[in-house]
Design a protein around this motif. Sequence first.
Motif, PDB file in Angstrom:
ATOM      1  N   HIS A  43       0.828  -1.198   0.000  1.00  0.00           N
ATOM      2  CA  HIS A  43       0.000   0.000   0.000  1.00  0.00           C
ATOM      3  C   HIS A  43       0.868   1.255   0.000  1.00  0.00           C
ATOM      4  O   HIS A  43       0.581   2.223  -0.709  1.00  0.00           O
ATOM      5  CB  HIS A  43      -0.936   0.030   1.213  1.00  0.00           C
ATOM      6  N   ILE A  44       1.914   1.248   0.802  1.00  0.00           N
ATOM      7  CA  ILE A  44       2.805   2.406   0.899  1.00  0.00           C
ATOM      8  C   ILE A  44       3.497   2.652  -0.436  1.00  0.00           C
ATOM      9  O   ILE A  44       3.568   3.783  -0.913  1.00  0.00           O
ATOM     10  CB  ILE A  44       3.827   2.209   2.036  1.00  0.00           C
ATOM     11  N   SER A  63      -2.078   3.382 -10.120  1.00  0.00           N
ATOM     12  CA  SER A  63      -0.716   3.727  -9.725  1.00  0.00           C
ATOM     13  C   SER A  63       0.332   2.905 -10.467  1.00  0.00           C
ATOM     14  O   SER A  63       1.519   3.218 -10.389  1.00  0.00           O
ATOM     15  CB  SER A  63      -0.539   3.575  -8.206  1.00  0.00           C
ATOM     16  N   ASN A  64      -0.075   1.886 -11.209  1.00  0.00           N
ATOM     17  CA  ASN A  64       0.876   1.135 -12.043  1.00  0.00           C
ATOM     18  C   ASN A  64       0.978   1.759 -13.443  1.00  0.00           C
ATOM     19  O   ASN A  64       1.467   1.146 -14.373  1.00  0.00           O
ATOM     20  CB  ASN A  64       0.501  -0.344 -12.117  1.00  0.00           C
ATOM     21  N   HIS A  84      -6.541   1.124  -2.053  1.00  0.00           N
ATOM     22  CA  HIS A  84      -7.193  -0.115  -1.634  1.00  0.00           C
ATOM     23  C   HIS A  84      -6.577  -1.290  -2.368  1.00  0.00           C
ATOM     24  O   HIS A  84      -6.077  -1.154  -3.488  1.00  0.00           O
ATOM     25  CB  HIS A  84      -8.703  -0.060  -1.886  1.00  0.00           C
ATOM     26  N   ASP A  85      -6.578  -2.412  -1.760  1.00  0.00           N
ATOM     27  CA  ASP A  85      -6.103  -3.667  -2.351  1.00  0.00           C
ATOM     28  C   ASP A  85      -4.710  -3.557  -2.966  1.00  0.00           C
ATOM     29  O   ASP A  85      -4.414  -4.184  -3.979  1.00  0.00           O
ATOM     30  CB  ASP A  85      -7.084  -4.183  -3.408  1.00  0.00           C
ATOM     31  N   GLY A  86      -3.848  -2.721  -2.379  1.00  0.00           N
ATOM     32  CA  GLY A  86      -2.471  -2.619  -2.849  1.00  0.00           C
ATOM     33  C   GLY A  86      -2.281  -1.811  -4.113  1.00  0.00           C
ATOM     34  O   GLY A  86      -1.173  -1.694  -4.622  1.00  0.00           O
ATOM     35  N   LEU A  87      -3.336  -1.224  -4.656  1.00  0.00           N
ATOM     36  CA  LEU A  87      -3.238  -0.437  -5.876  1.00  0.00           C
ATOM     37  C   LEU A  87      -4.002   0.864  -5.668  1.00  0.00           C
ATOM     38  O   LEU A  87      -5.170   0.853  -5.287  1.00  0.00           O
ATOM     39  CB  LEU A  87      -3.831  -1.209  -7.056  1.00  0.00           C
ATOM     40  N   SER A  88      -3.336   1.975  -5.906  1.00  0.00           N
ATOM     41  CA  SER A  88      -4.001   3.273  -5.802  1.00  0.00           C
ATOM     42  C   SER A  88      -4.659   3.603  -7.132  1.00  0.00           C
ATOM     43  O   SER A  88      -4.103   3.322  -8.197  1.00  0.00           O
ATOM     44  CB  SER A  88      -2.991   4.358  -5.436  1.00  0.00           C
TER      45      SER A  88
END
Length: 100
Positions: free
Chosen positions: A5-6, A58-59, A30-34
């Motif tokens: 998350h960070i 965010s990817n 959320h869920d590791g992806l912004s």
Amino acid sequence: MTAQHIASARAAATMHPPADAFRVFDWEHHDGLSTREFVGRTREAAGFLVTVEGVQRSNDTCRRWLTIEAPNRGELLDPEIARQLTAAINAAADEIDALR
């Protein structure tokens, strides 16, 4: 908050909005992806609004779609209005395809 998350939040903090975005909303984590939603170009055709919208991740990937706002539900469309609306929808779809 997990390390994933960070890392996602850090990547998002430095990411530029999509080039076609006219309005960008805040990042959600959320869920590791912004992700954040955005609004692109709006076309007007015979009183209808055809808008390109999407979500940026965010990817560094985006997903786009279009929305159609009608002045009245159950609108009766004569052929010319239908053609104008179809042209606006096709132009928005072509814009999305060009950005893939």
